[in-house]
Design a protein around this motif. Sequence first.
Motif, PDB file in Angstrom:
ATOM      1  N   TYR A 314       0.846  -1.201   0.000  1.00  0.00           N
ATOM      2  CA  TYR A 314       0.000   0.000   0.000  1.00  0.00           C
ATOM      3  C   TYR A 314       0.879   1.248   0.000  1.00  0.00           C
ATOM      4  O   TYR A 314       1.944   1.268   0.626  1.00  0.00           O
ATOM      5  CB  TYR A 314      -0.923   0.011   1.212  1.00  0.00           C
ATOM      6  CG  TYR A 314      -2.056  -0.984   1.129  1.00  0.00           C
ATOM      7  CD1 TYR A 314      -2.829  -1.079  -0.014  1.00  0.00           C
ATOM      8  CD2 TYR A 314      -2.362  -1.814   2.210  1.00  0.00           C
ATOM      9  CE1 TYR A 314      -3.878  -1.997  -0.091  1.00  0.00           C
ATOM     10  CE2 TYR A 314      -3.403  -2.723   2.142  1.00  0.00           C
ATOM     11  CZ  TYR A 314      -4.150  -2.813   0.985  1.00  0.00           C
ATOM     12  OH  TYR A 314      -5.183  -3.705   0.904  1.00  0.00           O
ATOM     13  N   SER A 315       0.383   2.279  -0.654  1.00  0.00           N
ATOM     14  CA  SER A 315       1.189   3.502  -0.808  1.00  0.00           C
ATOM     15  C   SER A 315       1.140   4.395   0.422  1.00  0.00           C
ATOM     16  O   SER A 315       2.048   5.213   0.630  1.00  0.00           O
ATOM     17  CB  SER A 315       0.699   4.295  -2.030  1.00  0.00           C
ATOM     18  OG  SER A 315      -0.684   4.614  -1.897  1.00  0.00           O
ATOM     19  N   ASP A 316       0.101   4.252   1.255  1.00  0.00           N
ATOM     20  CA  ASP A 316       0.007   5.119   2.430  1.00  0.00           C
ATOM     21  C   ASP A 316      -0.797   4.426   3.521  1.00  0.00           C
ATOM     22  O   ASP A 316      -1.448   3.394   3.306  1.00  0.00           O
ATOM     23  CB  ASP A 316      -0.637   6.465   2.068  1.00  0.00           C
ATOM     24  CG  ASP A 316      -1.978   6.307   1.365  1.00  0.00           C
ATOM     25  OD1 ASP A 316      -2.880   5.646   1.936  1.00  0.00           O
ATOM     26  OD2 ASP A 316      -2.128   6.832   0.246  1.00  0.00           O
ATOM     27  N   ARG A 318      -3.442   5.540   5.091  1.00  0.00           N
ATOM     28  CA  ARG A 318      -4.898   5.657   4.930  1.00  0.00           C
ATOM     29  C   ARG A 318      -5.453   4.451   4.173  1.00  0.00           C
ATOM     30  O   ARG A 318      -6.489   3.903   4.567  1.00  0.00           O
ATOM     31  CB  ARG A 318      -5.233   6.949   4.178  1.00  0.00           C
ATOM     32  CG  ARG A 318      -6.726   7.074   3.867  1.00  0.00           C
ATOM     33  CD  ARG A 318      -7.034   8.303   3.046  1.00  0.00           C
ATOM     34  NE  ARG A 318      -6.881   9.508   3.838  1.00  0.00           N
ATOM     35  CZ  ARG A 318      -7.175  10.720   3.375  1.00  0.00           C
ATOM     36  NH1 ARG A 318      -7.590  10.880   2.125  1.00  0.00           N
ATOM     37  NH2 ARG A 318      -7.035  11.782   4.150  1.00  0.00           N
ATOM     38  N   THR A 319      -4.793   4.056   3.114  1.00  0.00           N
ATOM     39  CA  THR A 319      -5.260   2.888   2.350  1.00  0.00           C
ATOM     40  C   THR A 319      -5.212   1.630   3.216  1.00  0.00           C
ATOM     41  O   THR A 319      -6.110   0.786   3.162  1.00  0.00           O
ATOM     42  CB  THR A 319      -4.390   2.690   1.102  1.00  0.00           C
ATOM     43  OG1 THR A 319      -4.377   3.897   0.341  1.00  0.00           O
ATOM     44  CG2 THR A 319      -4.920   1.569   0.229  1.00  0.00           C
ATOM     45  N   ARG A 322      -8.191   1.658   5.659  1.00  0.00           N
ATOM     46  CA  ARG A 322      -9.453   1.300   4.988  1.00  0.00           C
ATOM     47  C   ARG A 322      -9.528  -0.211   4.733  1.00  0.00           C
ATOM     48  O   ARG A 322     -10.580  -0.824   4.907  1.00  0.00           O
ATOM     49  CB  ARG A 322      -9.572   2.065   3.669  1.00  0.00           C
ATOM     50  CG  ARG A 322      -9.965   3.521   3.819  1.00  0.00           C
ATOM     51  CD  ARG A 322     -10.564   4.059   2.530  1.00  0.00           C
ATOM     52  NE  ARG A 322      -9.624   3.952   1.424  1.00  0.00           N
ATOM     53  CZ  ARG A 322      -8.815   4.944   1.027  1.00  0.00           C
ATOM     54  NH1 ARG A 322      -8.845   6.120   1.664  1.00  0.00           N
ATOM     55  NH2 ARG A 322      -7.994   4.776   0.019  1.00  0.00           N
ATOM     56  N   ALA A 323      -8.412  -0.790   4.332  1.00  0.00           N
ATOM     57  CA  ALA A 323      -8.410  -2.225   4.042  1.00  0.00           C
ATOM     58  C   ALA A 323      -8.655  -3.047   5.308  1.00  0.00           C
ATOM     59  O   ALA A 323      -9.443  -4.004   5.307  1.00  0.00           O
ATOM     60  CB  ALA A 323      -7.075  -2.626   3.409  1.00  0.00           C
TER      61      ALA A 323
END
Length: 341
Positions: A314-316, A318-319, A322-323
């Motif tokens: 994941y790039s950040d 936040r992602t 959410r996951a």
Amino acid sequence: MQSSPINGTVSAHLARSLVGAMTGADTGRLARLPDLAAEVLDNDLSRISTPSLVTVWENLVLMEPRTLIGPLVLEDSPIGTFGIWDYLITTGPTLRDSLTQAVDLIAALGDPAAEKLIVEDDGPHFTVRHATGSWGPDVVQAVDLFALSLFLTRARAATGRHVIPSRVTITHRPPPRARQLAGFFGTDRIHFDAPYNSISFGEDDVRAPLPKAQPGMDRLLAHHAELVLAASRPVRQWSDRFRTVLTAAFQEDNVSLENVAHRLATSPRTLQRRLAENGTTWRAQVESVRHEHTMELLRSTDLPLQSIAGRVGYSDVRTLRRAVRRWEGQAPREVRAGALS
């Protein structure tokens, strides 16, 4: 009732015989199948996955598209080729007893979940019916003819005579070389487009004492066959190997379709096709392993979320949050708190 662990597998003897019949053929498609490696096939306790064996049959059919490949395979397969199953047929009191026992213990040779065998004994005729799985039509025909030919060659070996079946029925249309098939069976009494596959033997053939019979040997071999089955272990399925390679790719931060396909000695396109054959997709498998890897890192390490996000692709953060919320219905900190408690 839990299914048998050998369902969906065949004996190493059967797989070894069919792979051996491919000498000189292009075996590139087999390279990606871990349960067809030489060290696996050389182990008599190995159980090879039925999908891998079907791939072998596909290659055999392609190698000899206009020949009767099923019967041809058996021309160089003397008694003993198929291990203890072969000897079950030669040591009973009569051919009737031996064939009945061999059908009961078909798991010692083939896939008990795919190969359906029925014995019928109506007095004048002793019949073995056969049906196999729903593979491609060319493969099904090859397997059906192989099975009927197998019972005939073993009947001849057991009796020491050139036994001629009293009747043969085949569900398929007559092959291009139907006369060759009649020559193999030794009779023109072959009925095509029949409702089922079967081979029948006359009463004189099945009730005469077998020349190699020894009192009690058939029961001893049957018991040994059951012990071998209990000790046998299926080789890992292709899907298991794929998951292992994908998990390793995550751990090395090198998750890509191309990388995983290379590790499996196949192409990205073929890998996607194999996943589809197993009822899944590349995206679904990546998501599944990413979920497992993320939960492991959250529960067993104190790595910062940014580091975990990077490790699972994941790039950040936040992602990542959410996951985790989508998978677990919790925030990452709650997952960690649950693990600590």
